[in-house]
Design a protein around this motif. Structure first.
Motif, PDB file in Angstrom:
ATOM      1  N   LEU A   1       0.783  -1.232   0.000  1.00 44.71           N
ATOM      2  CA  LEU A   1       0.000   0.000   0.000  1.00 44.71           C
ATOM      3  C   LEU A   1       0.818   1.287   0.000  1.00 44.71           C
ATOM      4  N   LYS A   2       2.044   1.274   0.502  1.00 48.73           N
ATOM      5  CA  LYS A   2       2.807   2.517   0.600  1.00 48.73           C
ATOM      6  C   LYS A   2       3.033   3.115  -0.782  1.00 48.73           C
ATOM      7  N   SER A   3       2.648   4.374  -0.944  1.00 46.23           N
ATOM      8  CA  SER A   3       2.761   5.121  -2.201  1.00 46.23           C
ATOM      9  C   SER A   3       1.879   4.553  -3.313  1.00 46.23           C
ATOM     10  N   ALA A   4       0.888   3.729  -2.948  1.00 45.04           N
ATOM     11  CA  ALA A   4      -0.003   3.146  -3.960  1.00 45.04           C
ATOM     12  C   ALA A   4      -0.948   4.212  -4.518  1.00 45.04           C
ATOM     13  N   PRO A   5      -1.198   4.210  -5.829  1.00 43.48           N
ATOM     14  CA  PRO A   5      -2.181   5.137  -6.396  1.00 43.48           C
ATOM     15  C   PRO A   5      -3.593   4.685  -6.058  1.00 43.48           C
ATOM     16  N   VAL A   6      -4.442   5.607  -5.632  1.00 37.58           N
ATOM     17  CA  VAL A   6      -5.802   5.258  -5.239  1.00 37.58           C
ATOM     18  C   VAL A   6      -6.794   6.261  -5.803  1.00 37.58           C
ATOM     19  N   VAL A   7      -8.032   5.810  -5.934  1.00 40.06           N
ATOM     20  CA  VAL A   7      -9.158   6.670  -6.289  1.00 40.06           C
ATOM     21  C   VAL A   7     -10.017   6.835  -5.042  1.00 40.06           C
ATOM     22  N   ILE A   8     -10.469   8.051  -4.759  1.00 43.53           N
ATOM     23  CA  ILE A   8     -11.291   8.328  -3.590  1.00 43.53           C
ATOM     24  C   ILE A   8     -12.754   8.351  -4.011  1.00 43.53           C
ATOM     25  N   ASN A   9     -13.535   7.394  -3.520  1.00 37.76           N
ATOM     26  CA  ASN A   9     -14.964   7.355  -3.811  1.00 37.76           C
ATOM     27  C   ASN A   9     -15.716   8.079  -2.699  1.00 37.76           C
TER      28      ASN A   9
END
Length: 226
Positions: A43-51
């Motif tokens: 998870l560290k520095s993982a790209p994510v989308v915020i829903n």
């Protein structure tokens, strides 16, 4: 005619989606920080989308983005807006908006002849903390134990015939038909085709038990391994 210095091409990527059920930035930051600390390699520095589909009312979108970033994740964009007012507020904060539209249905894969040999990587020795085993374009079978801090990655299925304390990521190439089989499940993280559970999301009744994980309608499911 000189060649253009850039070229635009369509592509697709597997991203994790953070579904927010709280609008307080500090609460969000602390909750995400706990998740990242449980599986930093994943998870560290993982790209994510915020829903934000569950949020309503006045929200400080910029502070929410900063809270997610402070937890060690990288925000690609926001999705799940319920109305135009929410979209405009996020846009005014200078944040990217993403549409979660469904793309064209992929054609079915060609039939595989029954006489093709199975591709499998077999590991006989214990997998120690800090080790990463990757089975490219194949299944992965571990005949021994997998320590906490170790990572198994396979484009196909993963089988562990010992204590599984590390991380298991099957279907790494995006194959949602892949599965994970464990005779003793105590994993830090399990993932199939980008859909994952951390240790606290695995149903407690399966802790230390023989289990089989798969995707049904793109949702992780778990069953006893009979």
């Amino acid at each position: 005619m000189s060649q253009s210095p850039i070229e635009l091409k369509g592509s697709s990527f597997t991203l994790s989606v953070v579904h927010l059920h709280h609008a307080q930035p500090e609460v969000i930051r602390q909750a995400l920080q706990e998740k990242v600390e449980q599986a930093p390699a994943f998870l560290k520095s993982a790209p994510v989308v915020i829903n934000v589909a569950s949020l309503s009312g006045e929200v400080n979108w910029k502070e929410i983005q900063q809270a997610v970033t402070s937890a060690g994740l990288r925000v690609v964009g926001f999705s799940g807006c319920k109305d135009e007012q929410q979209k405009r507020a996020i846009a005014r904060a200078g944040l990217p908006l993403l549409n979660e539209g469904k793309g064209p249905k992929a054609p079915p894969p060609p039939p595989v002849p029954d006489n093709l040999p199975a591709k499998t990587r077999i590991v006989h020795a214990p997998v120690r903390s800090g080790q990463q085993i990757y089975a490219r374009n194949s299944d992965l079978i571990v005949i021994s134990s997998v320590s906490a801090g170790a990572e198994l990655i396979a484009d196909g299925n993963i089988h562990v015939y010992g204590m599984m304390r590390g991380r298991a990521l099957a279907g790494a190439g995006g194959d949602a038909q892949c599965q994970i089989f464990c005779t003793n499940l105590s994993a830090e993280l399990v993932s199939i085709a980008g859909q994952y559970w951390l240790s606290d999301q695995i149903p407690p009744e399966f802790s230390g038990q023989a289990a089989r994980l798969s995707l049904i309608d793109n949702v992780l499911t778990i069953k006893p391994l009979n």
